[in-house]
Design an enzyme around this catalytic site. Structure first.
Site, mmCIF file in Angstrom:
data_model
loop_
_atom_site.group_PDB
_atom_site.id
_atom_site.type_symbol
_atom_site.label_atom_id
_atom_site.label_comp_id
_atom_site.label_asym_id
_atom_site.label_seq_id
_atom_site.Cartn_x
_atom_site.Cartn_y
_atom_site.Cartn_z
ATOM 1 N N THR A 175 75.736 8.859 -18.733
ATOM 2 C CA THR A 175 74.329 8.501 -18.880
ATOM 3 C C THR A 175 74.161 6.999 -18.750
ATOM 4 O O THR A 175 74.920 6.229 -19.338
ATOM 5 C CB THR A 175 73.772 8.963 -20.246
ATOM 6 O OG1 THR A 175 73.782 10.394 -20.304
ATOM 7 C CG2 THR A 175 72.340 8.481 -20.440
ATOM 8 N N PHE A 177 71.854 3.846 -19.567
ATOM 9 C CA PHE A 177 70.822 3.368 -20.474
ATOM 10 C C PHE A 177 70.321 2.010 -20.001
ATOM 11 O O PHE A 177 71.076 1.238 -19.395
ATOM 12 C CB PHE A 177 71.377 3.194 -21.897
ATOM 13 C CG PHE A 177 71.777 4.468 -22.577
ATOM 14 C CD1 PHE A 177 70.920 5.093 -23.474
ATOM 15 C CD2 PHE A 177 73.016 5.042 -22.345
ATOM 16 C CE1 PHE A 177 71.288 6.263 -24.113
ATOM 17 C CE2 PHE A 177 73.399 6.214 -22.981
ATOM 18 C CZ PHE A 177 72.526 6.825 -23.871
#
Length: 290
Positions: A175, A177
């Site tokens: 992921t 960010f």
């Protein structure tokens, strides 16, 4: 930037992946859990937190819904990025054995990314609001037949035992960010060889080939565009905004020229952030070259 609260907001419960990202990148700051992305943004806008840690895309699930709408509207700025490999730990109440598990709780995406271990053991999947929340529920309800799939941090926060590690189906689950601030501050171009990122949104004029012409400057000036996404504004099919990431700094001559050409063919261009590329990008580039 001078910290005023020394807090960094995130969406989710304590122990979520966003919480882990906050602690990894800013170990001296206090993570501030928020019920929604809007609340995490608002915490920075109202001064309850200095920064926000917001997931923007995942290698398996794609872009995180609503962030591309919230970010331009919030008037917050991207000041950094972080890439977190996502792993799910199988956790239970202390002393519970794997054979005693009947149901496993987690976020719907986590359950989908751990299908193999769930099917192999014939567990009943139960959807929770988020991964850390699933761990909290297992801890609070005290049902010894329940397990949770959650980040490692959640086990320590809620007093659970990890009985199997990294049970996700795929290894390439990462992921990305972005770190948001109320202050508009571009990372300075101090080292010409250092990889920098620039993120911006733009809208082109509603004329034929407008997008082609607007983006042509990035190709002719050898600027690598790593991300380009479109979405509708105000529910109108003809009102489209584009979100883009490019490699480089606006002070670089080729980037400056490309942005100049973009502005000529666009009705609006707004830079959301200029920041240093996370080292993860460099490892990905090397893997592709190999």
């Amino acid at each position: 930037m001078i910290a005023k609260t020394n807090r960094i907001s995130f969406q989710g419960e304590p122990g979520a992946n966003s919480d882990t990202a906050c602690r990894d990148m800013f170990p001296d700051m206090e993570p501030l859990p928020c019920p929604s992305f809007e609340d995490a943004f608002n915490a920075v806008e109202t001064g309850k937190a200095d920064l926000a840690m917001i997931p923007i895309e995942n290698t398996l699930a794609g872009r995180v819904a609503d962030i591309h709408y919230l970010l331009p509207e919030s008037r917050l700025f991207i000041v950094d990025e972080y890439f977190l490999p996502i792993h799910f730990q199988l956790m239970v109440l202390p002393g519970v054995k794997k054979e005693g598990i009947k149901s496993v709780h987690s976020h719907i995406h986590a359950l989908g990314q751990c299908r193999k271990v769930i099917r192999k053991n014939r567990w009943k999947p139960v959807v929770s609001g988020d991964t850390a929340g699933a761990a909290r529920i297992v801890a609070e309800e005290g049902d010894r037949s329940q397990a949770a799939l959650a980040p490692r941090l959640a086990a320590s926060l809620y007093g659970l035992d990890i009985i199997e590690e990294n049970v996700e189906d795929a290894e390439n689950n990462v992921t990305r960010f972005v770190v948001l601030s109320k202050e508009k501050r571009w990372a300075p171009r101090t080292d010409p060889s250092e990889l920098m990122m620039t993120t911006f949104v733009f809208r082109v004029h509603n004329i034929p080939a407008a997008l082609y012409k607007a983006l042509g400057g990035f190709a002719t000036n050898s600027v690598n565009m790593t991300k380009l996404e479109s979405y509708q504004l105000g529910g109108k099919f003809y009102s489209t905004q584009f979100y883009a990431d490019i490699e480089g700094h606006p002070d670089d001559k080729n980037v400056a020229q490309a942005l100049k050409e973009l502005a000529f063919f666009s009705k609006e261009v707004r830079i959301l952030g200029v920041y240093k590329a996370h080292p993860f990008r460099l490892t990905q580039d090397q893997d592709q070259d190999d």
